[in-house]
Design an enzyme around this catalytic site. Sequence first.
Site, PDB file in Angstrom:
ATOM      1  N   GLY A 213       0.765  -1.155  -0.092  1.00  0.00           N
ATOM      2  CA  GLY A 213      -0.019  -0.013   0.042  1.00  0.00           C
ATOM      3  C   GLY A 213       0.679   1.357  -0.031  1.00  0.00           C
ATOM      4  O   GLY A 213       1.898   1.177  -0.363  1.00  0.00           O
ATOM      5  N   LEU A 239      -4.265  -5.296  -5.124  1.00  0.00           N
ATOM      6  CA  LEU A 239      -3.056  -4.131  -5.058  1.00  0.00           C
ATOM      7  C   LEU A 239      -1.840  -4.857  -4.498  1.00  0.00           C
ATOM      8  O   LEU A 239      -2.001  -5.405  -3.447  1.00  0.00           O
ATOM      9  CB  LEU A 239      -3.856  -3.238  -4.121  1.00  0.00           C
ATOM     10  CG  LEU A 239      -2.734  -2.081  -3.900  1.00  0.00           C
ATOM     11  CD1 LEU A 239      -2.489  -1.320  -5.014  1.00  0.00           C
ATOM     12  CD2 LEU A 239      -3.138  -1.057  -2.770  1.00  0.00           C
ATOM     13  N   ASP A 240      -0.960  -4.758  -5.250  1.00  0.00           N
ATOM     14  CA  ASP A 240       0.497  -5.092  -4.495  1.00  0.00           C
ATOM     15  C   ASP A 240       0.483  -6.669  -4.660  1.00  0.00           C
ATOM     16  O   ASP A 240       1.336  -7.140  -3.623  1.00  0.00           O
ATOM     17  CB  ASP A 240       0.880  -4.374  -3.273  1.00  0.00           C
ATOM     18  CG  ASP A 240       1.158  -2.876  -3.604  1.00  0.00           C
ATOM     19  OD1 ASP A 240       1.204  -2.652  -4.642  1.00  0.00           O
ATOM     20  OD2 ASP A 240       0.914  -2.222  -2.593  1.00  0.00           O
ATOM     21  N   GLU A 241      -0.456  -7.413  -4.927  1.00  0.00           N
ATOM     22  CA  GLU A 241      -0.347  -9.125  -4.676  1.00  0.00           C
ATOM     23  C   GLU A 241      -0.170  -9.842  -5.962  1.00  0.00           C
ATOM     24  O   GLU A 241      -0.312 -10.855  -6.013  1.00  0.00           O
ATOM     25  CB  GLU A 241      -1.785  -9.212  -4.315  1.00  0.00           C
ATOM     26  CG  GLU A 241      -1.934  -8.755  -2.685  1.00  0.00           C
ATOM     27  CD  GLU A 241      -1.172  -9.374  -1.520  1.00  0.00           C
ATOM     28  OE1 GLU A 241      -0.676 -10.440  -1.928  1.00  0.00           O
ATOM     29  OE2 GLU A 241      -1.196  -8.658  -0.570  1.00  0.00           O
TER      30      GLU A 241
END
Lengths: 295, 295, 295, 295
Positions: A213, A239-241
Amino acid sequence: METYSQTFLESQKNMGRLLISCPDKPGIVAAISKFLYQFGANIVESNQYSTNPEGGSFFVRIVFECPDLKMKETELEEQFQPIADQFSMQWRFTFGYEVKKTAIFVSKELHCLRELLWEWQSGDLLTDLALVISNHEDCREIVESLNIPFYYIPASKENRVEVEKKQLQLLKEYNIDLIILARYMQILTPEFVEVHPNRIINIHHSFLPAFVGARPYERAYKRGVKLIGATSHYVTNDLDEGPIIEQDIMRVDHRANIEELKKIGRSIERSVLARAVNWHLEDRIIVHENKTIVF
Amino acid sequence: METYSQTFLESQKNMGRLLISCPDKPGIVAAISKFLYQFGANIVESNQYSTNPEGGSFFVRIVFECPDLKMKETELEEQFQPIADQFSMQWRFTFGYEVKKTAIFVSKELHCLRELLWEWQSGDLLTDLALVISNHEDCREIVESLNIPFYYIPASKENRVEVEKKQLQLLKEYNIDLIILARYMQILTPEFVEVHPNRIINIHHSFLPAFVGARPYERAYKRGVKLIGATSHYVTNDLDEGPIIEQDIMRVDHRANIEELKKIGRSIERSVLARAVNWHLEDRIIVHENKTIVF
Amino acid sequence: METYSQTFLESQKNMGRLLISCPDKPGIVAAISKFLYQFGANIVESNQYSTNPEGGSFFVRIVFECPDLKMKETELEEQFQPIADQFSMQWRFTFGYEVKKTAIFVSKELHCLRELLWEWQSGDLLTDLALVISNHEDCREIVESLNIPFYYIPASKENRVEVEKKQLQLLKEYNIDLIILARYMQILTPEFVEVHPNRIINIHHSFLPAFVGARPYERAYKRGVKLIGATSHYVTNDLDEGPIIEQDIMRVDHRANIEELKKIGRSIERSVLARAVNWHLEDRIIVHENKTIVF
Amino acid sequence: METYSQTFLESQKNMGRLLISCPDKPGIVAAISKFLYQFGANIVESNQYSTNPEGGSFFVRIVFECPDLKMKETELEEQFQPIADQFSMQWRFTFGYEVKKTAIFVSKELHCLRELLWEWQSGDLLTDLALVISNHEDCREIVESLNIPFYYIPASKENRVEVEKKQLQLLKEYNIDLIILARYMQILTPEFVEVHPNRIINIHHSFLPAFVGARPYERAYKRGVKLIGATSHYVTNDLDEGPIIEQDIMRVDHRANIEELKKIGRSIERSVLARAVNWHLEDRIIVHENKTIVF
């Protein structure tokens, strides 16, 4: 815009790559190598990986050389189809002379863009750098000075749909293969991501999954970590995964304030993103179950 | 048990260390160095750090040499008190000839214990290794073969209070300065932690704050990270949230399965814990607001 | 040309640094810190190192803040002289608001120049980048586009004396403090080196002392090393033998040919040189007996 | 002495490895993989490398699984011979259930020996550790406590021939496959080296080719390097010039004296030697023109 020489392209004119994922079974390598041999292709480099001998998955990347390859492209793919069917392969051939077209998205932080432009100018990034899109004007000058088309599309949470419509149109128009988010600080919609599966590379300014994040450096400072990292990954809807392509870290100590963490971090972000992009352009990456195999 | 020679202790007999945290103000260094000079102590090494010139905090670690130090300990501390009061210092003197007493807690994974025993045998870990406590019998032989007392105290969630009572009694009996959790897989109660502020060092088998909690290697494998890490930190009541002392990482790739991640991880855990323990024993660490300053 | 803002310079207007080397003796720190305190200067950061308590050498770097420093420069140095004499110090004060003037020498390989220009543009390299001198025309455009004076001075073994005469004249004219050899492939004469003691920084493209001299990547390839390195050092009359400031390495494997070693090497050279230059500009380096102390 | 379980050996009973070097030609992979497929062997892992498509060398390491392999060993090798002849291959099959026999040579510095013993005890070093030979008595106790035969053979320049005669006899008697020089401070004669081509692994305590020869840490200290390294290599008749298998480094600074460099170095030596030995035992290394290909 292209920076590689015609001589280089000429040297690649008979070079091909074959990437395959499939269920593991006896005889796959024998079938592929026999096919290539009979087609007149010589294997130059080959890497193979199986998750598990029994009931697992099989992955291979083969680089080969084949006289008059350019004229035989269709023939090659047609003749390979039966083998692909037999082993239930996901597969693709790519060709050294077909240079991928790339778009870079960027906001106000320009260090990643600069690194990519530099590598590209030096001939180290083998891509046709087709356009740069930004929600700010900061990089127009540097981009246009290299004769790369620059598009300023102001973006915010409010106009996301409209903005992405314009972006998608440009990507289509320029026939883009790869999108690089070089510190592009806007979130993409699932609709945008969906049409570019494993073709959007992002750089996250932390060692994921630490500090997922926003504002990772501030949080790293607060936590008092002794290493600062960066992660490049394919973009998915989480998100960011998305699948991690490359990560790296640098050592920091108590003397580093947030500004210095950011400065050190910029240096890691630059190199981590550049390596990930290079591997993608060289067709070294296979995505499997939200992880990457990098050959 | 002690492994360092009497010659070494003799060489340390006039060596002292002074660690200070206090609000930053002009004149602190002048006051300290004047005091030491007038006391007959020569500064051998000195490191200082301020968080912020104005209204910040000041930290210093000074190593000094002073003839007949052993006989002057009380005098030194008494005479320093007024300066400490003047600048509202948190401070402590430690003395090279006063070797810290250490207890190691361990469960079934012995690699961190082995590394510590080894460094200690080589004379590289300057501590009086007073006892080893374990909830398993696995390491009894190796510990007792080195003539270190070994205590087997079976532990589980159910008997935690009783177990800690026994442990605390032993720690008191042996006059322990430092507790090392060398892969001790039991959670300590707030009561236990409270009596040893910044005197319990743990090794967590991930790059914190990634993979806080249990089974970090399994989760790292699942996430497909490209680097594996370990973190040593002081234990506080917040699980894996205490002040970080040291971290390190190693590179892994898609070929590493969970067992291999663990094997690579063991090697990082060993060295990260050993470094943190060494720094603690050399009085290099000051804790400030859940972060460490490591001089 | 300057890239740092007036705001930054303003913030530095009361900041000073003091660097000292001298024989070790009791009372040095007390004397210095008392002096600074009485002068009204507050010590912000301080690092000290002694080679050996008895009969050794003492080194210190102190950063301090002092109201109206700019007006008190001469006074400060005059009043410090007696202390310097008493302890036989080599010493210098430097002032945050006096930005060092730098010249870059470069040949045809531009990656180190680009890195420095970039850091400088980003405001991360605190120097007045006064001029670039090259024996080739390759970088004229990029240098002049940043409004930095560029001088083309063709050089060869034959005209070395004449070339250096021109260079020395320019360095004098621009009042240069630091010369950076950013892959300048010409050897400097002892006469040139002599007038800039510890003020010429070179980048050597190997991990010195491995592969001293020419063509290090070719020799590294031939020897089959598994790590590729770079070294930045002050230039002395002994080729590649000057005091080492910084070194770093990257891992390579059997697949890397000479071209790829060079490419990887460029990335290390860039960061190693940039770090060394930064440390020099921040007055972090003391040279002692052909070695560097980097605070 | 063996530390791996019978369960493990059982799991390896059908696993084989094939290592090949030969001139590069079209059809090699097809021929090998067809052969293995027809023999009933399934390729589990495969790595290939060619120095140069035209007129270069080809290297491959293949891991395969084959039912009832133990009973088919001779058959496998006999049937492969014609393919080997056709392509002028240097080749060898090895079998997972045939554990290599290892001898360790050591002098007074025991850290590398300890690391190897430890990994071996943990089951991480898959070898039959058959004996330890030393020219000192220091490690007798630790070795014999693990039930490994220990031989004390005092050695000096004067009695080299006689000493090596005894050593060679022991190596023959124990049927040794691999000799590890774990800081064995004696030079071997060409006669000794000759009978163990690419089967003696040494650890040199520097980043070769820096500091070839004696006392590398002293010389590193004197040169003021900022990184300390270690190198493991196969032993040839040229001192410290054999094919490099693995290298690594750690960062040091001006504060490290020779003793501290040695301490840091010990930690690198341990891990560099252990990695090299592991790769050898897993048949990952092919030697080609004084360089190693490590798959």
